[in-house]
Design an enzyme around this catalytic site. Structure first.
Site, PDB file in Angstrom:
ATOM      1  N   TYR A  79     -18.024 103.897   3.789  1.00  0.00           N
ATOM      2  CA  TYR A  79     -17.781 102.577   3.222  1.00  0.00           C
ATOM      3  C   TYR A  79     -16.318 102.199   3.256  1.00  0.00           C
ATOM      4  CZ  TYR A  79     -17.264 105.405  -1.095  1.00  0.00           C
ATOM      5  OH  TYR A  79     -16.913 106.364  -2.035  1.00  0.00           O
ATOM      6  N   HIS A 116     -21.012 103.439 -10.340  1.00  0.00           N
ATOM      7  CA  HIS A 116     -19.566 103.452 -10.505  1.00  0.00           C
ATOM      8  C   HIS A 116     -18.931 102.077 -10.291  1.00  0.00           C
ATOM      9  CE1 HIS A 116     -20.032 107.817  -8.907  1.00  0.00           C
ATOM     10  NE2 HIS A 116     -20.371 107.729 -10.173  1.00  0.00           N
ATOM     11  N   ASP A 168     -21.682 111.338 -14.140  1.00  0.00           N
ATOM     12  CA  ASP A 168     -22.827 110.429 -14.101  1.00  0.00           C
ATOM     13  C   ASP A 168     -23.867 110.758 -15.169  1.00  0.00           C
ATOM     14  OD1 ASP A 168     -21.649 109.033 -12.060  1.00  0.00           O
ATOM     15  OD2 ASP A 168     -22.720 110.093 -10.481  1.00  0.00           O
ATOM     16  N   LYS A 187     -17.054  96.644  -1.626  1.00  0.00           N
ATOM     17  CA  LYS A 187     -17.408  97.736  -0.720  1.00  0.00           C
ATOM     18  C   LYS A 187     -18.379  97.245   0.350  1.00  0.00           C
ATOM     19  CE  LYS A 187     -16.921 101.195  -4.350  1.00  0.00           C
ATOM     20  NZ  LYS A 187     -17.626 102.177  -5.184  1.00  0.00           N
ATOM     21  N   ASN A 221     -14.022 105.437   3.194  1.00  0.00           N
ATOM     22  CA  ASN A 221     -14.478 106.702   2.606  1.00  0.00           C
ATOM     23  C   ASN A 221     -15.728 107.179   3.328  1.00  0.00           C
ATOM     24  OD1 ASN A 221     -12.487 106.554   0.536  1.00  0.00           O
ATOM     25  ND2 ASN A 221     -13.803 105.177  -0.607  1.00  0.00           N
ATOM     26  N   HIS A 275     -21.822 100.238  -8.456  1.00  0.00           N
ATOM     27  CA  HIS A 275     -22.494 100.621  -7.219  1.00  0.00           C
ATOM     28  C   HIS A 275     -22.896 102.087  -7.263  1.00  0.00           C
ATOM     29  CE1 HIS A 275     -22.374 102.288  -3.077  1.00  0.00           C
ATOM     30  NE2 HIS A 275     -23.195 101.280  -2.891  1.00  0.00           N
ATOM     31  N   GLN A 314      -9.129 100.887   2.464  1.00  0.00           N
ATOM     32  CA  GLN A 314      -9.492 102.301   2.390  1.00  0.00           C
ATOM     33  C   GLN A 314     -10.906 102.489   2.928  1.00  0.00           C
ATOM     34  OE1 GLN A 314      -8.651 104.203  -1.417  1.00  0.00           O
ATOM     35  NE2 GLN A 314     -10.488 105.443  -1.248  1.00  0.00           N
TER      36      GLN A 314
END
Length: 182
Positions: A130, A61, A169, A70, A48, A117, A46
């Site tokens: 990423y 996260h 957050d 990542k 992003n 991260h 994936q």
């Protein structure tokens, strides 16, 4: 591509070779066989892309299942990027690493599975891209409080201007209460 070691053995900065002249530049950002041989034997599933304004902090996260490695970089602007080792079996458990990533320096950061991260936008805006080794699974996502005193992350934030945070957050877990990896 040059590999720069960090204070956490598995977290790596990747610095590309840039070929440029008065017309612009060219650089290779990813080559699967080289990455598997020199950095980590993983596959990415994936990609992003996010855009954020100055003062936004996204993180810290991680996913407790469907863990994601990542490979991150900035294509516009600048961010201070941070990774926290949450692997209980690791000699660097609980340690963090932070670095500036920018469109100008064209560096990438490899954040392996087992890390939290996040990043803080230091420019007027930033576009962040990423690659992930697993799919986003919101039901398994967790967040550690960005300013946890035990971690003592040295964010480049002025006390007079607190970061802009999402609701998620704002209520992140303290490191001591977080779910870790074995």
């Amino acid at each position: 591509m040059k590999i720069i070691d960090t204070n956490i053995a598995d977290v790596k900065i990747l610095e590309p070779k840039i070929f440029g002249d008065d017309r612009g530049f060219f650089l290779e950002t990813f080559r699967a066989e080289w990455f598997k041989k020199n950095v980590a034997d993983v596959s990415f599933v994936q990609d992003n892309h996010s855009k954020s304004s100055k003062g936004i902090l996204r993180g810290m996260h991680y996913q407790i299942k469907n863990t994601q490695g990542k490979l991150v970089r900035v294509i516009s602007g600048e961010v201070y990027d941070v990774a926290i080792d949450l692997r209980q079996s690791s000699p660097s458990f609980g340690q963090w690493f932070g670095t500036l990533l920018s469109a100008e320096n064209k560096r990438q950061l490899w954040v392996p599975e087992g890390f939290a991260h996040g990043f803080y936008v230091t420019s007027q805006s930033a576009e962040f891209v990423y690659k992930c080794t697993d799919y986003y699974a919101p039901e398994y996502e967790r967040s550690i409080l960005w300013n946890d005193q035990e971690l003592n992350i040295n964010w480049p934030i002025k006390q007079s201007t607190p970061p802009i945070l999402s609701a998620k957050d704002q209520i992140g877990e303290l490191f001591k209460d977080a779910e870790y990896y074995k």
